[in-house]
Scaffold this motif. Structure first.
Motif, PDB file in Angstrom:
ATOM      1  N   LEU A 222       0.822  -1.212   0.000  1.00 38.64           N
ATOM      2  CA  LEU A 222       0.000   0.000   0.000  1.00 38.64           C
ATOM      3  C   LEU A 222       0.854   1.259   0.000  1.00 38.64           C
ATOM      4  O   LEU A 222       0.442   2.292  -0.522  1.00 38.64           O
ATOM      5  CB  LEU A 222      -0.935   0.001   1.216  1.00 38.64           C
ATOM      6  CG  LEU A 222      -1.919  -1.177   1.305  1.00 38.64           C
ATOM      7  CD1 LEU A 222      -2.829  -1.015   2.513  1.00 38.64           C
ATOM      8  CD2 LEU A 222      -2.731  -1.314   0.027  1.00 38.64           C
ATOM      9  N   PRO A 225       2.209   1.785  -4.107  1.00 38.90           N
ATOM     10  CA  PRO A 225       1.053   1.329  -4.892  1.00 38.90           C
ATOM     11  C   PRO A 225       1.274   1.223  -6.392  1.00 38.90           C
ATOM     12  O   PRO A 225       0.615   0.416  -7.052  1.00 38.90           O
ATOM     13  CB  PRO A 225      -0.020   2.378  -4.572  1.00 38.90           C
ATOM     14  CG  PRO A 225       0.756   3.618  -4.234  1.00 38.90           C
ATOM     15  CD  PRO A 225       1.967   3.109  -3.508  1.00 38.90           C
ATOM     16  N   ALA A 228       2.690  -2.137  -6.983  1.00 40.09           N
ATOM     17  CA  ALA A 228       1.654  -3.126  -6.694  1.00 40.09           C
ATOM     18  C   ALA A 228       0.622  -3.165  -7.813  1.00 40.09           C
ATOM     19  O   ALA A 228       0.135  -4.244  -8.186  1.00 40.09           O
ATOM     20  CB  ALA A 228       0.986  -2.806  -5.356  1.00 40.09           C
ATOM     21  N   TYR A 255      -5.207  -0.765  -5.405  1.00 36.50           N
ATOM     22  CA  TYR A 255      -3.897  -0.108  -5.380  1.00 36.50           C
ATOM     23  C   TYR A 255      -3.932   1.189  -6.189  1.00 36.50           C
ATOM     24  O   TYR A 255      -3.249   2.163  -5.862  1.00 36.50           O
ATOM     25  CB  TYR A 255      -2.827  -1.048  -5.941  1.00 36.50           C
ATOM     26  CG  TYR A 255      -2.562  -2.263  -5.092  1.00 36.50           C
ATOM     27  CD1 TYR A 255      -2.398  -2.163  -3.713  1.00 36.50           C
ATOM     28  CD2 TYR A 255      -2.468  -3.531  -5.672  1.00 36.50           C
ATOM     29  CE1 TYR A 255      -2.155  -3.289  -2.939  1.00 36.50           C
ATOM     30  CE2 TYR A 255      -2.229  -4.665  -4.903  1.00 36.50           C
ATOM     31  CZ  TYR A 255      -2.077  -4.539  -3.539  1.00 36.50           C
ATOM     32  OH  TYR A 255      -1.834  -5.647  -2.771  1.00 36.50           O
ATOM     33  N   TYR A 287     -10.354  -0.946  -1.255  1.00 42.14           N
ATOM     34  CA  TYR A 287      -9.573   0.255  -0.942  1.00 42.14           C
ATOM     35  C   TYR A 287     -10.081   0.909   0.341  1.00 42.14           C
ATOM     36  O   TYR A 287      -9.291   1.254   1.233  1.00 42.14           O
ATOM     37  CB  TYR A 287      -9.658   1.234  -2.120  1.00 42.14           C
ATOM     38  CG  TYR A 287      -9.322   2.664  -1.778  1.00 42.14           C
ATOM     39  CD1 TYR A 287      -8.016   3.043  -1.487  1.00 42.14           C
ATOM     40  CD2 TYR A 287     -10.329   3.631  -1.739  1.00 42.14           C
ATOM     41  CE1 TYR A 287      -7.710   4.371  -1.169  1.00 42.14           C
ATOM     42  CE2 TYR A 287     -10.034   4.948  -1.429  1.00 42.14           C
ATOM     43  CZ  TYR A 287      -8.731   5.316  -1.134  1.00 42.14           C
ATOM     44  OH  TYR A 287      -8.436   6.615  -0.815  1.00 42.14           O
TER      45      TYR A 287
END
Length: 296
Positions: A222, A225, A228, A255, A287
Motif C-alpha cells: 500500500l 502502490p 503493486a 492499489y 480500498y
C-alpha cells in the motif's frame, strides 16, 4: 558471457545475517561461482564486514554500494554488473544447502538445450520441509505463469536461477518515491519469453525475519502502490485463469486508488477496460476497507 554462476545478494542493514550466508557459500561442494553483494544504502557495518570476507580470499566477492532504492533497484544494479551467464538471487538473510551450486550445474545444460529462462528449485524452512507445494514431478518443464497462478497450487517462495541475459532484458521498472516492488513483476514478464525447468529439490533455506520484506505484508504494498498496481495488472490477461484475473483486477483497482488515480485513469491504464469496469466497485470497497484497517 561465461557459463558460470553469479550469486546476487541485495542487502540492506544485514551485517548480522550475512555471515551465515557467507559460511554456507564456503561449504559449497562446488566452488565455481562468484558472489556479488549490492549494498542498498546500509547504515550498519556491512561494508566493513564484506571487506573482512574479501580478505579471507576464499571465494571471489564483488561489493557494490548504492543509494537506498529498494531490493528491486539493487537487483537491477547487480544485473548490469554481472558478466557470467547464470544468475542466482539469494537474499542476505538466507543460506544455501551444500549442494546448491553443484545442483545448478547439474541441471543447467537442460536450460541451454531447451532455451529455457532458468530453473526453479525449492526453498525450505529446513532441508526437509519445503516452502509451499513441491512440484508435481521431480523434474518438469512448465511455464511459470501457468503453474504459479493455478488456484489449486501453493507456490510459495522458490529458489530462482535465471539466465543473466534474459534478466537484463527484463529489468524492474523504477517509480520515483517507491522503494519496493514484488519480484513477480519480473517473473511474470520472463514467463512470456519462455518456460522454466522445475526441480523438486531444496537448495535454499529461508528464515522469515520480523523486519524482513515478507513479514511487512500488505502495508508495504500500500505504501508502494504503483509497483503493486503493475504486479496485479500483469496477472489480468487471458493467459491466466478467470479466478486469478478477477482477484488481480480488484487488487489493481484498490492499489490504483491508493496511488491517487482517478477511476478513469485506472480503467484506461489497465488495458482490460471491460474487466476493470466490471470490478471497479469491488476494488473501491477493498480500498476503503484497507484504508481504514491500515490507517493510510
Amino acid at each position: 558471457m561465461n557459463e558460470k554462476i553469479t550469486i546476487l545478494t541485495p542487502s540492506y542493514n544485514r551485517a548480522h545475517t550475512l555471515p551465515n550466508l557467507y559460511k554456507s557459500l564456503l561449504l559449497q561442494d562446488n566452488q565455481n561461482f562468484e558472489w556479488l553483494i549490492v549494498d542498498d544504502g546500509s547504515k550498519d557495518n556491512t561494508k566493513e564486514l564484506v571487506n573482512s570476507f574479501c580478505k579471507d580470499e576464499k571465494i571471489k566477492i564483488t561489493y557494490l554500494f548504492q543509494k537506498n532504492g529498494g531490493k528491486h533497484s539493487a537487483i537491477n544494479t547487480g544485473i548490469k554488473k554481472i558478466e557470467n551467464s547464470i544468475t542466482f538471487i539469494v537474499d542476505s538473510d538466507d543460506v544455501l544447502t551444500e549442494d546448491a551450486i553443484s545442483s545448478i550445474y547439474k541441471y543447467w545444460p537442460i536450460v541451454v538445450e531447451k532455451n529455457l529462462i532458468g530453473i526453479s528449485f525449492l526453498r525450505g524452512y529446513s532441508v526437509n520441509k519445503a516452502i509451499g507445494d513441491e512440484f508435481p514431478k521431480q523434474m518438469m518443464i512448465e511455464n511459470f505463469n501457468k503453474i504459479r497462478y493455478k488456484s489449486s497450487f501453493n507456490w510459495g517462495d522458490k529458489a530462482e536461477v535465471v539466465s543473466t541475459l534474459k534478466l537484463r532484458e527484463t529489468p524492474f521498472p523504477i517509480y520515483e518515491g517507491e522503494n519496493f516492488m514484488s519480484e513477480g513483476v519480473v517473473w511474470k514478464q520472463l514467463a512470456r519469453k519462455g518456460d522454466s525447468l522445475l526441480v523438486s529439490q531444496i537448495i535454499y533455506i529461508t528464515e522469515y525475519l520480523e523486519d524482513g520484506l515478507t513479514k511487512s505484508g500488505r502495508r508495504l504494498l500500500l505504501n508502494n502502490p504503483l509497483g503493486a498496481m503493475l504486479n496485479s495488472k500483469l496477472a489480468m490477461t487471458k493467459e491466466f485463469e478467470m479466478k486469478v484475473r478477477i482477484k488481480n483486477t480488484m487488487l489493481y483497482v484498490a492499489y490504483g486508488f491508493f496511488a491517487k488515480k482517478t477511476a478513469r485513469e485506472i480503467v484506461i491504464g489497465s488495458n482490460q477496460n471491460i474487466l476493470t469496469m466490471a470490478f471497479l466497485p469491488f476494488g473501491w470497497g477493498i480500498y476503503r476497507f484497507w484504508r481504514k484497517k491500515y490507517e493510510i
